[in-house]
Design an enzyme around this catalytic site. Structure first.
Site, short mmCIF file in Angstrom:
data_model
loop_
_atom_site.label_atom_id
_atom_site.label_comp_id
_atom_site.label_asym_id
_atom_site.label_seq_id
_atom_site.Cartn_x
_atom_site.Cartn_y
_atom_site.Cartn_z
CE LYS A 45 -2.63 4.89 7.23
NZ LYS A 45 -4.16 5.08 7.36
CD GLU B 135 -12.01 5.83 3.47
OE1 GLU B 135 -11.37 5.47 4.58
OE2 GLU B 135 -11.23 6.13 2.50
NE ARG C 42 -2.55 0.93 3.49
CZ ARG C 42 -3.24 0.88 4.75
NH1 ARG C 42 -4.72 0.83 4.24
NH2 ARG C 42 -2.86 0.99 5.90
#
Length: 340
Positions: free
Chosen positions: A184, A220, A82
Site C-alpha cells: 500500500k 483489481e 500489511r
C-alpha cells in the site's frame, strides 16, 4: 464531553479535523515513544524524502459503534502486518505490530466523541501512515521518519445505498510485474489518478486493470479488489502477485466459506470469462462491497445481476454478514473485533 454535535446522517466521505492524532518519530535508528497530539499540521524540510522520492505508505481501517453501544475496530493486526510489508519493500523502518495496534486503539479512545452513533450509516475512518521526513537529495532511503495516525468521521461511501456502478477495462497498468502492486504505497495511487479522472470524464466509476505482463487476467481496480459470483453461487476472486491483499476481501472470503458455507475459489480469471459470472462487486474498507452492474470491455457490455438496480442476492448476503459482524449484530470470529 459527549458526542460531537454533527449531522451524522449527512456526513460526506471526506476529512474533518478531530481532537487528537498520533505521532512517533524515527531517528538515529530507533522509534520515539509516540504520543497523542492536537496539532494536525506537519512541517518538514523542502527536501524531505517523501517529497523528493515518494517514500511513503499508508493503511486504512474503521471504528464503529455497535448495536450494543460499544466502540470497536476491525482486525487492526492485519493492517499492522500489511504496513510492515509495505515498509520493508520501501526500505522504511517497521513500526512494531503491537505498538501499531496500541496506537490505533489509543487514537480511537482519544477521539471517541467523534465515533458516529450506531445506525447513522457513518463510521470513524482511521488512516495510519509513514513517510521519510529528513532531507534526501541523492536517490536513497531517508534516515528519519514519522509514523502518524489521523482519524476522521465519514459518511457512507455511497449515499442512498450501494447502487450498481459501471466500470471499464483499462488499457493502462496499475502496477509493474514484480513491482509494488502488492503493497500500500502512495506511489501506486499517484500513478492511477490520471486514469481514474479520465474514467470519470468518460462516465465510468472505476477502471479494472488486467495483468501487466499479458493483459489477459483480471487484477483489481485503482482502489479495490474484485469479487465474482458464478451462476451456481460460488465466490471467485482473482489471484495475482501484484494485487494488494485487501483485508476486507480476506475477511469476506472467510465469511463466505466458514459462516455461509459457500464454495470459495481464488484463481487466475481471464477477462474473457466475465460474461460467465452472475454477479460482480468491488471490495474495500470504504464501502465493504460496491456492486458492479456493467463492465465495458472496449465496447462490449457485460451486465450482471440481470441488470437490476441493486446488489446481487449472493453478494448482499455476504455483505450483510460481514457488516453484521462489524456492527455487533452477529458473532465475530475470534480475534476480529477489538473493543475500545
Amino acid at each position: 464531553m459527549g458526542k460531537k454535535k454533527l449531522d451524522w446522517g449527512s456526513l460526506p466521505f471526506g476529512y474533518i479535523k478531530t481532537s487528537k492524532s498520533f505521532v512517533a518519530y524515527y531517528k538515529n535508528g530507533e522509534w520515539s515513544e509516540g504520543k497523542l497530539t492536537s496539532k494536525h499540521d506537519i512541517t518538514i524540510n523542502e527536501c524531505a524524502g517523501v517529497l523528493q522520492y515518494a517514500q511513503t505508505c499508508f493503511e486504512g481501517l474503521k471504528a464503529y459503534t455497535t448495536e450494543h453501544g460499544d466502540i470497536v475496530t476491525f482486525r487492526p493486526d492485519l493492517n499492522a502486518e500489511r504496513m510492515e510489508n509495505s515498509c520493508r519493500r520501501l526500505e522504511m523502518p517497521v513500526y512494531p505490530k503491537e505498538k501499531f495496534i496500541e496506537a490505533v486503539l489509543k487514537t480511537i479512545e482519544a477521539n471517541k466523541d467523534w465515533v458516529p452513533p450506531y445506525g447513522s450509516g457513518a463510521t470513524l475512518y482511521i488512516r495510519p501512515y509513514m513517510f521519510g521526513s529528513n532531507a534526501v537529495i541523492g536517490v536513497k532511503p531517508a534516515d528519519e521518519y514519522q509514523f502518524r495516525i489521523l482519524v476522521t468521521p465519514v459518511g457512507p461511501y455511497f449515499k442512498g445505498g450501494a447502487k450498481p456502478i459501471t466500470v471499464r477495462i483499462s488499457d493502462l497498468d496499475r502496477a509493474a510485474p514484480h513491482g509494488t502492486g502488492d503493497i500500500k504505497a502512495g506511489l501506486n495511487y499517484a500513478m492511477s489518478l490520471h486514469n481514474i479522472v479520465d474514467a470519470h470524464k468518460a462516465g465510468y466509476a472505476e477502471n479494472i486493470y488486467l495483468d501487466p505482463a499479458s493483459h489477459t487476467y483480471l487484477e483489481e481496480t485503482g482502489g479495490a479488489n474484485i469479487l465474482l459470483i458464478t451462476k451456481d453461487g460460488k465466490l471467485v476472486t482473482p489471484k495475482s502477485g501484484s494485487i494488494l491483499p485487501s483485508i476486507t476481501r480476506r475477511s469476506l472470503l472467510v465469511v463466505a466459506k466458514d459462516v455461509l458455507k459457500m464454495e470459495v475459489e481464488e484463481r487466475q480469471i481471464k477477462a474473457s470469462e466475465l460474461s460467465d459470472f452472475a454477479e460482480c462487486g468491488l471490495c474495500g474498507t470504504a464501502a465493504v462491497i460496491s456492486p458492479v452492474g456493467t463492465i465495458d470491455d472496449h465496447g462490449k457490455k457485460i451486465v450482471f445481476n440481470e441488470g437490476k438496480d441493486e446488489m446481487g442476492p449472493v453478494l448482499q448476503k455476504i455483505y450483510d454478514t460481514l457488516t453484521g459482524i462489524q456492527m455487533g449484530r452477529l458473532p465475530a470470529p475470534e480475534g476480529w473485533i477489538y473493543t475500545i
